[in-house]
Every structure is written in C-alpha cells, then in structure tokens.
Design an enzyme around this catalytic site. Structure first.
Site, PDB file in Angstrom:
ATOM      1  N   HIS A   1      10.725  -8.385  11.414  1.00  0.00           N
ATOM      2  CA  HIS A   1      12.080  -7.194  11.681  1.00  0.00           C
ATOM      3  C   HIS A   1      12.914  -7.616  10.577  1.00  0.00           C
ATOM      4  O   HIS A   1      14.166  -7.693  11.000  1.00  0.00           O
ATOM      5  CB  HIS A   1      12.511  -7.021  13.028  1.00  0.00           C
ATOM      6  CG  HIS A   1      11.519  -6.072  13.944  1.00  0.00           C
ATOM      7  ND1 HIS A   1      11.590  -6.153  15.089  1.00  0.00           N
ATOM      8  CD2 HIS A   1      10.125  -5.543  13.560  1.00  0.00           C
ATOM      9  CE1 HIS A   1      10.827  -5.261  15.598  1.00  0.00           C
ATOM     10  NE2 HIS A   1       9.721  -5.060  14.709  1.00  0.00           N
TER      11      HIS A   1
ATOM     12  N   ALA B   1       1.000  -1.121   0.035  1.00  0.00           N
ATOM     13  CA  ALA B   1       0.066   0.013   0.116  1.00  0.00           C
ATOM     14  C   ALA B   1       0.929   1.295  -0.185  1.00  0.00           C
ATOM     15  O   ALA B   1       2.085   1.062   0.405  1.00  0.00           O
ATOM     16  CB  ALA B   1      -0.908  -0.069   1.236  1.00  0.00           C
TER      17      ALA B   1
ATOM     18  N   HIS C   1      12.221  -1.236  17.925  1.00  0.00           N
ATOM     19  CA  HIS C   1      11.370  -2.036  16.596  1.00  0.00           C
ATOM     20  C   HIS C   1      12.136  -1.072  15.408  1.00  0.00           C
ATOM     21  O   HIS C   1      12.907   0.075  15.653  1.00  0.00           O
ATOM     22  CB  HIS C   1      10.038  -1.578  17.003  1.00  0.00           C
ATOM     23  CG  HIS C   1       9.273  -2.378  17.990  1.00  0.00           C
ATOM     24  ND1 HIS C   1       8.410  -3.006  17.787  1.00  0.00           N
ATOM     25  CD2 HIS C   1       9.773  -2.473  19.342  1.00  0.00           C
ATOM     26  CE1 HIS C   1       7.851  -3.814  18.776  1.00  0.00           C
ATOM     27  NE2 HIS C   1       8.902  -3.291  19.781  1.00  0.00           N
TER      28      HIS C   1
HETATM   29  P1  FAD Z   1       8.113  -1.102   3.334  1.00  0.00           P
HETATM   30  O1  FAD Z   1       7.637   0.017   4.483  1.00  0.00           O
HETATM   31  O2  FAD Z   1       7.538  -2.337   3.376  1.00  0.00           O
HETATM   32  O3  FAD Z   1       8.211  -0.369   2.002  1.00  0.00           O
HETATM   33  C1  FAD Z   1       8.271  -1.244   0.735  1.00  0.00           C
HETATM   34  C2  FAD Z   1       7.086  -0.777  -0.342  1.00  0.00           C
HETATM   35  O4  FAD Z   1       7.765  -1.227  -1.553  1.00  0.00           O
HETATM   36  C3  FAD Z   1       5.705  -1.386   0.024  1.00  0.00           C
HETATM   37  O5  FAD Z   1       4.920  -0.070  -0.137  1.00  0.00           O
HETATM   38  C4  FAD Z   1       5.614  -2.267  -0.998  1.00  0.00           C
HETATM   39  O6  FAD Z   1       4.312  -2.547  -1.630  1.00  0.00           O
HETATM   40  C5  FAD Z   1       6.289  -1.734  -2.321  1.00  0.00           C
HETATM   41  N1  FAD Z   1       7.019  -2.691  -3.204  1.00  0.00           N
HETATM   42  C6  FAD Z   1       7.529  -3.890  -2.978  1.00  0.00           C
HETATM   43  N2  FAD Z   1       7.983  -4.426  -4.026  1.00  0.00           N
HETATM   44  C7  FAD Z   1       7.462  -3.720  -5.381  1.00  0.00           C
HETATM   45  C8  FAD Z   1       7.476  -3.547  -6.476  1.00  0.00           C
HETATM   46  N3  FAD Z   1       8.091  -4.718  -7.180  1.00  0.00           N
HETATM   47  N4  FAD Z   1       7.038  -2.966  -7.072  1.00  0.00           N
HETATM   48  C9  FAD Z   1       6.299  -1.641  -6.569  1.00  0.00           C
HETATM   49  N5  FAD Z   1       6.300  -1.557  -5.057  1.00  0.00           N
HETATM   50  C10 FAD Z   1       6.789  -2.475  -4.325  1.00  0.00           C
HETATM   51  N6  FAD Z   1       8.198  -1.492  13.447  1.00  0.00           N
HETATM   52  C11 FAD Z   1       8.109  -0.904  14.502  1.00  0.00           C
HETATM   53  O7  FAD Z   1       9.005   0.028  14.528  1.00  0.00           O
HETATM   54  N7  FAD Z   1       7.329  -0.846  15.320  1.00  0.00           N
HETATM   55  C12 FAD Z   1       6.287  -1.852  15.195  1.00  0.00           C
HETATM   56  O8  FAD Z   1       5.473  -1.906  15.959  1.00  0.00           O
HETATM   57  C13 FAD Z   1       6.457  -2.873  14.100  1.00  0.00           C
HETATM   58  N8  FAD Z   1       5.389  -3.780  13.909  1.00  0.00           N
HETATM   59  C14 FAD Z   1       5.363  -4.428  12.694  1.00  0.00           C
HETATM   60  C15 FAD Z   1       4.555  -5.317  12.520  1.00  0.00           C
HETATM   61  C16 FAD Z   1       4.431  -5.996  11.479  1.00  0.00           C
HETATM   62  C17 FAD Z   1       3.273  -7.012  10.924  1.00  0.00           C
HETATM   63  C18 FAD Z   1       5.285  -5.948  10.468  1.00  0.00           C
HETATM   64  C19 FAD Z   1       5.396  -6.649   9.113  1.00  0.00           C
HETATM   65  C20 FAD Z   1       6.248  -4.948  10.685  1.00  0.00           C
HETATM   66  C21 FAD Z   1       6.386  -4.344  11.800  1.00  0.00           C
HETATM   67  N9  FAD Z   1       7.618  -3.628  12.031  1.00  0.00           N
HETATM   68  C22 FAD Z   1       7.304  -2.574  13.215  1.00  0.00           C
HETATM   69  C23 FAD Z   1       8.469  -3.088  11.176  1.00  0.00           C
HETATM   70  C24 FAD Z   1       8.540  -2.074  10.163  1.00  0.00           C
HETATM   71  O9  FAD Z   1       7.039  -1.749  10.014  1.00  0.00           O
HETATM   72  C25 FAD Z   1       9.250  -2.175   8.980  1.00  0.00           C
HETATM   73  O10 FAD Z   1      10.649  -2.585   9.138  1.00  0.00           O
HETATM   74  C26 FAD Z   1       9.211  -0.994   8.130  1.00  0.00           C
HETATM   75  O11 FAD Z   1       8.001  -0.335   7.906  1.00  0.00           O
HETATM   76  C27 FAD Z   1      10.007  -1.370   6.913  1.00  0.00           C
HETATM   77  O12 FAD Z   1      10.001  -0.186   5.994  1.00  0.00           O
HETATM   78  P2  FAD Z   1      10.699  -0.331   4.153  1.00  0.00           P
HETATM   79  O13 FAD Z   1      10.658   0.989   3.858  1.00  0.00           O
HETATM   80  O14 FAD Z   1      12.007  -1.029   4.548  1.00  0.00           O
HETATM   81  O15 FAD Z   1       9.767  -1.372   3.767  1.00  0.00           O
END
Ligand code: FAD
Length: 569
Positions: A506, A85, A549
């Site tokens: 994580h 999303a 986290h």
């Molecule tokens: P993301 O935020 O996942 O962003 C990746 C984006 O890329 C997504 O929007 C995805 O749709 C998009 N994407 C992927 N592949 C493609 C593609 N091929 N083409 C186009 N778009 C694509 N952390 C905390 O600090 N506190 C918490 O309470 C916590 N609880 C959690 C609970 C759950 C269930 C989960 C899953 C994680 C939790 N985390 C928490 C961890 C934290 O939310 C994540 O580590 C962090 O949001 C990751 O950020 P990111 O930018 O690496 O990836």
C-alpha cells in the site's frame, strides 16, 4: 490513425489512469492517449481467477520492485508487487474493496487541501461503483453478508460484490460470537464502506458476481468503452520522461516513449500530461523530467526544471504479518472476515499508550527529517504526526486490520497496523529510465509501528483462545509457541515479526497533495507545483495512509480528479 498529438496523455493505464482516461474521453471532441508499459491481461487466468491471488507474482505482469535492505526491518529487502498490464495493480491485487474512515479523509483537508474531505469524496466512491446486491445470488444464501444500500453506487463501471468462491461456509456467526466474547468486544459492523470501519465485518471485493472473475480497472473502465474513437491506448510502450515546451514556463508538451518495437518517439500533448504510473513510478518520472531535488538530479546529470525537493519523499507503506492455525473442519471456499479494532480495542492500556506516543512525536519527526537530510522539515512532520495521533487516539480510527481466512484445514490470518508513522522515500538511481529506482520504505523505523504490529498479533492469539473459535481451531502452526512463547513480551515478538513481514503493498504519498510550503508536490487540483499542465492522479498523491485498502480510494480520487480536469470542480 494518423493522429500524432492528443489533447491529454495519461502515463500509466492502471487503476487511476484508466478512470481518468475514460472520463476525459466522455467529451467527444477530446482526444486521449493512454501510455501503458504492460499488455492486455483480459484472458490471463492469473488475473481472472478469483482464487488466484499471488499467481501473477513474479510473472511478466509484475514489476516486482525491490527495496533497499531495511535498516530497521530485519536487514532484509522486500519485493513490492505492482501490476504491469492494462489495468495496473488492480489486475493482481487482493480485490478487497474497503474504503476509509471519514476522519482520515477529512484529515487531508486539515493538512491544507481545501475541498478534499469525506463529504466531497464519498459521492465519487459511489459514482464509480456498480454494487451487486448479494440477495440476487443464491450462492450467498447463509453467508451472513449484510450491507447498507445508502453507501453504494449501482450504476458506475466498477463491479463490487461477492463471488461464488467466497463466504458460503457459514462461519460468519461463529466469528462474530467470538469477537463478542472478547474482554473488550469488537462489535459487528453491518457495512464498513460508509466511513465507519471499526468493528467486525464481511466485506465485498472487486469481482464480477455473475461470471466469478476478477473485476479490474480495464474491465470496468476500458474494454466496454474501447470503441470510442477518441480513446487511444498504446500498450507495451514505456514512458521515459515528460518533454517541455521551449521557454521559461514549465509547460509539458509531450512524453518521450520507447515503443513496443524498441524505437524511441515523442508523442505530443496539446493540453495536459497526467501521471498515473503508481506511487513507486510517478515520482521517478518526475525526477527523470527534471522535477525534484536538485542535489539528487545533479548526481545523474539531469538539469533541474523545477526545484521541488520533496518529490519521492513521504513514502508510507504498511507491514504485513500472519499467524496460522490448524482447523478441525475443512473449508472449500476462500472466505475472508475482517476486524478493525480501534486503539481502545487493540491496546489494553490505550490512554497510557497514547500519552507515551504523544511525548515521542517530536523525536519521531526529528528522526524522519534527519533521515532525508531535512528535505522534509521536522516541524511539518511533527504537525502531520499530531494529526495522525488525533486520528488514532481522538477520532478512534481503526489502528489495525485483522483478516481471518479459513481455507482447507487451515485458519490463515494476516494483520497490520493501519497507520505506521515511518516515512521513507523513492528516488531515481540513474538518468536511464530502464534502471530500477532506489526504494526505501524504512519499515519499522519508529517503534510505535512495531508495537501496533505486535498488538495485532496478540489480538489474533486472543481470537483463537476465545470460544467458540478456541474449540474450532487446533494448534498454532506459525509462528507456534516454540518460536513465540505464550504471553511473550514485545522483545519475544520482535524477531518473528521483523524476519517474517512483507510489504502490505500500500505505498502512497510520494507526490503528496499538500501545500508546497509543508512539502507538497501537487496542489488541490493535483497539479505539480511550478507547472501549468502536469498532474499526478494516482496513489502518489494520497497524503496519509487510509485504514481500508487502497484501491477504492484510488478509484474515487481519480473520479474526482477527472471532474477537476474537466473544470467541473
Ligand atoms: P497502478 O494501478 O499500479 O497503475 C500504474 C500503471 O502505470 C501500471 O499499469 C504500470 O504498468 C504503468 N506504468 C508504470 N510505469 C510506467 C512507464 N514508465 N510507462 C508506461 N506505463 C507505466 N488494494 C485494495 O484496495 N485491495 C486489495 O486487496 C489490494 N491488494 C493488493 C495486493 C497487491 C499484491 C498489491 C501490489 C496491491 C494491492 N492493493 C490492494 C493496492 C491497490 O491495488 C493499489 O494501491 C492501486 O491499484 C494503485 O493504483 P495506481 O493507479 O496508483 O497504480
């Protein structure tokens, strides 16, 4: 608009991607495109509801990645949640806002990343933050919430604080007294977000205190800025791979996408392509683009553009278990209390535990290296493990996290070892970008990880045996003493833990920021080795697990990444 090329293309409109897109588009003459596979969840109640944790799981906004059957982890597979999303995983996560221990971020520099230390990252935690002081909200009267203003930012985009559905059950003092009555007391920590996390505390979340709705990356970094004419977002658009400029240089010049109507297109980037697709996707996009281990790429008929065999290696996650107790009182709010014990608080004989672990590190490193065909070298892994050992047994970082969650007639708990040693990997399993990757976190591969998990469970049993909590709680309903006997030895805990854990969600380090010669994928400017203009800015680059986290650190890294890309650092 008629623009068909952009200065920057950000792949993934998630937690990190929207930070970078926002900051880059502060420059009016710079066009930024965000490619996001999911849609808007602005009005999705599974996202906005502050009591809705888990409601989005298994819906169309959850990637629900599956792991392989876990050889050391009960023979079962795990579902790794991740948000699909605008806002990414920040739209489905637990909203916990907790950072890291100073020494853990300093270890990034120790491993060879010059400039990546707590002192330099701390301003970026604060830059992103809009801390909502609790005294402004009468519903927090009597909640026991405390904080140190020096640790917080007040003018950033991301709202951090407490909501009306949290923390007004008045339990803070009872929990605190119970921890003070431990054989090895766990002291009260006024504010764990200043780099010292050890102790017991009440922590904030990413939440809009005024409106009582989730704060996510899109609400913070996109919607208030969506009228910028140079900030473009393509929703429901799947990035398939990076395209390269003709010639010998590895210069990214665009991204091949599948548009929402199902057609393929290539969109051009004149400056840079920035991967922010998350730790389980960005390394796979690199592989699909010819960046990775030539042996793996050849299996799927992909020509190697850059030989970088550690892409997708070093995967680190934590395991989450829980214990449940009946409560004599009934609670209408969803409160959370966290304890972060150090090794000396978690292990009754921590010096001996440390000495034993130190002797095992060479064998641990050899096992990790041989499990991935020596793609990561045992000698390098051993050095990283010694750094991790120093963090635990010298710097005294929290070695576990214990969450206490009273709700209804139940005291729920969750717990995990903060810094598992096991290292797994994620790799593509087809040249077709719609095919799921192979994810193997290798949970419980190394026995210290199980031991920490067991000690955390024992710590919780001590909590419920200690007054005043002992008197407030009824029976242990899960696992219960018939499943894991009182005073059970490690063997007695092992089955329960390995059959009932889940991922702690994580995952990190699959495109690790480290020197290339020790297995890094990106350099200190987050540029992929061997490329001139391809970066990774998401959780993939974090070299070592943090004890808070992940999201606060992901936001801070992305804030710093934006300044690096702008040439300010
Ligand atoms: P993301 O935020 O996942 O962003 C990746 C984006 O890329 C997504 O929007 C995805 O749709 C998009 N994407 C992927 N592949 C493609 C593609 N091929 N083409 C186009 N778009 C694509 N952390 C905390 O600090 N506190 C918490 O309470 C916590 N609880 C959690 C609970 C759950 C269930 C989960 C899953 C994680 C939790 N985390 C928490 C961890 C934290 O939310 C994540 O580590 C962090 O949001 C990751 O950020 P990111 O930018 O690496 O990836």
């Amino acid at each position: 608009s008629s623009v068909t090329q952009y200065d920057y293309i950000v792949v993934g409109g998630g937690t990190s991607g929207l930070v970078v897109a926002n900051r880059l588009s502060e420059q009016e003459n710079i066009n930024v495109l965000v490619i996001e596979a999911g849609g808007s969840v602005y009005n999705n109640d599974n996202v906005t509801d502050t009591l809705g944790y888990g409601k989005a799981f298994g819906t169309d906004i959850d990637w629900a990645y599956e792991t392989t059957k876990q050889e050391y982890g009960g023979g079962i597979s795990q579902t790794l949640r991740a948000g699909k999303a605008l806002g990414g995983t920040s739209t489905i996560n637990g909203m916990v806002y907790l950072r890291a221990q100073t020494a853990q971020i300093d270890a990034w520099e120790t491993v060879g990343n010059k400039g990546w230390n707590w002192k330099n990252l701390f301003p970026y935690f604060r830059k992103g933050e809009q801390f909502q002081t609790p005294e402004k909200y009468s519903f927090l009267n009597g909640s026991g919430v405390t904080y140190d203003p020096a640790y917080h930012g007040f003018t950033g985009p991301l709202k951090v604080g407490w909501s009306s559905t949290q923390l007004n059950d008045g339990l803070a003092q009872e929990v605190n007294t119970t921890y003070q009555n431990f054989d090895v007391p766990v002291s009260y920590n006024k504010d764990p977000n200043g780099g010292d996390m050890v102790g017991y505390s009440l922590f904030p979340k990413t939440v809009d205190s005024e409106l009582n709705i989730r704060e996510d990356a899109a609400r913070a970094y996109y919607y208030p800025y969506q009228n910028r004419t140079n900030l473009h977002v393509w929703l429901r658009t799947h990035a398939n791979k990076i395209t390269w400029k003709d010639g010998e240089d590895a210069t990214a010049d665009g991204v091949e996408v599948t548009l929402s109507n199902g057609t393929m297109a290539v969109v051009k980037a004149t400056r840079e392509v920035i991967l922010a697709a998350g730790a389980l996707k960005s390394p796979v996009l690199l592989e699909l683009s010819g960046v990775g281990n030539p042996d793996i790429l050849a299996k799927y008929g992909i020509d190697t553009k850059i030989n970088l065999p550690t892409v997708g290696e070093n995967l680190q996650d934590q395991m989450n278990n829980g214990l449940q107790y009946d409560s004599k009182a009934s609670y209408s709010k969803s409160a959370d209390y966290v304890a972060y014990p150090s090794a000396s608080q978690l292990f009754p004989n921590s010096t001996a535990v440390g000495a034993k672990l130190l002797r095992k590190l060479p064998a641990y490193a050899a096992k990790v290296a041989s499990a991935n065909g020596n793609i990561t070298k045992a000698s390098d892994i051993q050095r990283f493990f010694k750094i991790q050992w120093d963090l635990i047994f010298k710097a005294g970082i929290p070695v576990a996290e214990i969450l206490l969650e009273p709700f209804g007639n139940t005291y729920d708990t969750e717990y995990w070892g903060s810094v598992p040693f096991s290292r797994g990997n994620v790799h593509l399993s087809s040249a077709d970008p719609t095919v799921a990757a192979t994810i193997d976190p290798k949970y419980f591969m190394l026995d210290f990880d199980l031991h920490a998990q067991i000690q955390a469970a024992r710590f919780i049993r001590e909590l419920f045996k200690t007054e005043p909590f002992a008197d407030m709680a009824g029976n242990e309903t899960s696992p219960g003493l018939s499943v894991v006997a009182a005073g059970a030895d490690d063997q007695g805990w092992s089955n329960f833990i390995k059959q009932n854990y889940r991922s702690n969600f994580h995952p990190i380090s699959t495109a690790a920021m480290m020197p290339k010669e020790v297995g890094g994928v990106v350099d200190t400017s987050l540029k992929v080795y061997g490329t001139s203009n391809l970066r990774v800015v998401d959780a993939s680059i974090i070299p070592f697990q943090v004890c808070g986290h992940l999201q606060s650190t992901v936001y801070a890294v992305a804030e710093r990444a934006a300044d690096i890309i702008k040439g300010k650092i």
